[in-house]
Design a protein around this motif. Structure first.
Motif, PDB file in Angstrom:
ATOM      1  N   ASP A  90      26.792  62.480  56.945  1.00 24.67           N
ATOM      2  CA  ASP A  90      25.296  62.265  56.518  1.00 24.67           C
ATOM      3  C   ASP A  90      24.365  61.128  56.862  1.00 24.67           C
ATOM      4  N   SER A 104      25.067  76.434  50.384  1.00 29.38           N
ATOM      5  CA  SER A 104      24.158  75.294  50.564  1.00 29.38           C
ATOM      6  C   SER A 104      24.238  74.557  51.837  1.00 29.38           C
ATOM      7  N   ARG A 138      21.939  71.458  56.526  1.00 28.93           N
ATOM      8  CA  ARG A 138      22.648  70.432  56.171  1.00 28.93           C
ATOM      9  C   ARG A 138      22.239  69.412  57.135  1.00 28.93           C
ATOM     10  N   GLN A 145      11.210  65.865  56.726  1.00 28.98           N
ATOM     11  CA  GLN A 145      11.283  64.983  55.774  1.00 28.98           C
ATOM     12  C   GLN A 145      10.150  64.385  55.247  1.00 28.98           C
ATOM     13  N   THR A 173      14.037  68.281  51.919  1.00 29.50           N
ATOM     14  CA  THR A 173      14.641  67.252  51.130  1.00 29.50           C
ATOM     15  C   THR A 173      16.187  67.153  50.967  1.00 29.50           C
ATOM     16  N   ARG A 174      16.524  65.792  50.987  1.00 26.11           N
ATOM     17  CA  ARG A 174      17.962  65.643  50.935  1.00 26.11           C
ATOM     18  C   ARG A 174      18.492  65.214  49.599  1.00 26.11           C
ATOM     19  N   THR A 175      19.758  65.709  49.268  1.00 24.41           N
ATOM     20  CA  THR A 175      20.440  65.120  48.073  1.00 24.41           C
ATOM     21  C   THR A 175      21.162  63.692  48.509  1.00 24.41           C
ATOM     22  N   PRO A 176      20.778  62.889  47.958  1.00 26.81           N
ATOM     23  CA  PRO A 176      21.447  61.386  48.097  1.00 26.81           C
ATOM     24  C   PRO A 176      22.916  61.471  47.976  1.00 26.81           C
ATOM     25  N   TYR A 221      24.700  63.438  49.780  1.00 31.39           N
ATOM     26  CA  TYR A 221      25.410  64.615  50.159  1.00 31.39           C
ATOM     27  C   TYR A 221      24.669  65.218  51.767  1.00 31.39           C
ATOM     28  N   GLU A 259      23.723  68.247  52.105  1.00 34.75           N
ATOM     29  CA  GLU A 259      23.023  69.516  51.783  1.00 34.75           C
ATOM     30  C   GLU A 259      21.356  69.121  51.885  1.00 34.75           C
ATOM     31  N   ALA A 266      17.666  70.858  51.498  1.00 31.24           N
ATOM     32  CA  ALA A 266      16.803  72.107  50.923  1.00 31.24           C
ATOM     33  C   ALA A 266      15.448  72.204  51.468  1.00 31.24           C
TER      34      ALA A 266
END
Length: 234
Positions: free
Chosen positions: A39, A115, A120, A201, A207-210, A212, A214, A216
């Motif tokens: 990540d 997802s 990713r 971004q 947007t990123r999931t902290p 992870y 994934e 979006a």
């Protein structure tokens, strides 16, 4: 007079190094650690022990092995130590191994979460279905060379107009075609891929999931990808 080093000796050293690297990767817990680091963030040993479901002492031994083989690097900040992949070359190797593991069976079953397949991170650039469509569109528009190794003059001009700032290409590969392990096709890697992800971004398109991998695509991102890059997202 200095005696030239024998070619056989050079070959032996290379073969030993390759075997040592392969052995470092031949452990499920170490692979889990490396995949977590895909990540692009720096993780603590405690966090990596948790994600690999192993004890702190075992994680410490695995991290030492990965450090020894230059697969990861260690950063110290005060009393804390953080680990991250050595660079994009290691991330690319891992992505390719994921692809190879998926095609090692006659009829591979795709178990990748939806997802992750959609979008990713692949270290510091975008991967997944959206990234593959973006790669194809850039080639079709004539912004990216067909083999993915560089932006064309037209591509550089359009990137400049869009405000996409390219990094210092002297420090890493400017652009490369990175094989996407879930799509079995290419997405854009190198400094160009990193610049694209960062720009998206900053614009709020992705947007990123902290913690992870994934990513979006936001409503404004879907609009921007369609109007600027001819990329349609579901």
């Amino acid at each position: 007079m200095h005696k030239p080093q024998d070619d056989t000796e050079n070959n032996s050293e290379l073969e030993y190094s390759m075997a040592s690297l392969a052995a470092a990767l031949a452990d499920a817990s170490r692979v889990k650690i490396l995949c977590a680091l895909m990540d692009g963030r720096a993780w603590t040993a405690t966090e990596l022990a948790t994600v690999a479901d192993i004890s702190a002492s075992t994680a410490s031994a695995h991290l030492a092995r990965l450090l020894q083989n230059n697969l990861i690097s260690c950063l110290s900040q005060g009393r804390h130590r953080y680990y991250r992949l050595t660079g994009s070359d290691v991330a690319k190797l891992l992505e390719q191994l994921m692809g190879l593991s998926g095609i090692s069976h006659p009829s591979p079953i795709v178990r990748t979460p939806v997802s992750l397949r959609k979008a990713r991170t692949c270290y510091d650039h975008l991967a997944g279905e959206v990234a593959v469509r973006l790669y194809d569109s850039l080639v079709k528009k004539g912004w990216l060379q067909a083999d993915g190794t560089a932006l064309t003059e037209t591509g550089r001009d359009h990137f400049s107009r869009l405000g996409i700032a390219l990094g210092d290409e002297s420090k890493r590969k400017a652009c490369c075609a990175c094989l996407d392990w879930s799509e079995r096709r290419y997405h854009v890697g190198g400094s160009v891929g990193a610049a694209l992800l960062l720009h998206c971004q900053q614009k709020g398109w992705l947007t990123r999931t902290p913690g992870y991998r994934e990513v979006a695509v936001t409503p404004s991102g879907k609009l921007a990808l369609r109007t600027l890059f001819d990329v349609i997202t579901d």
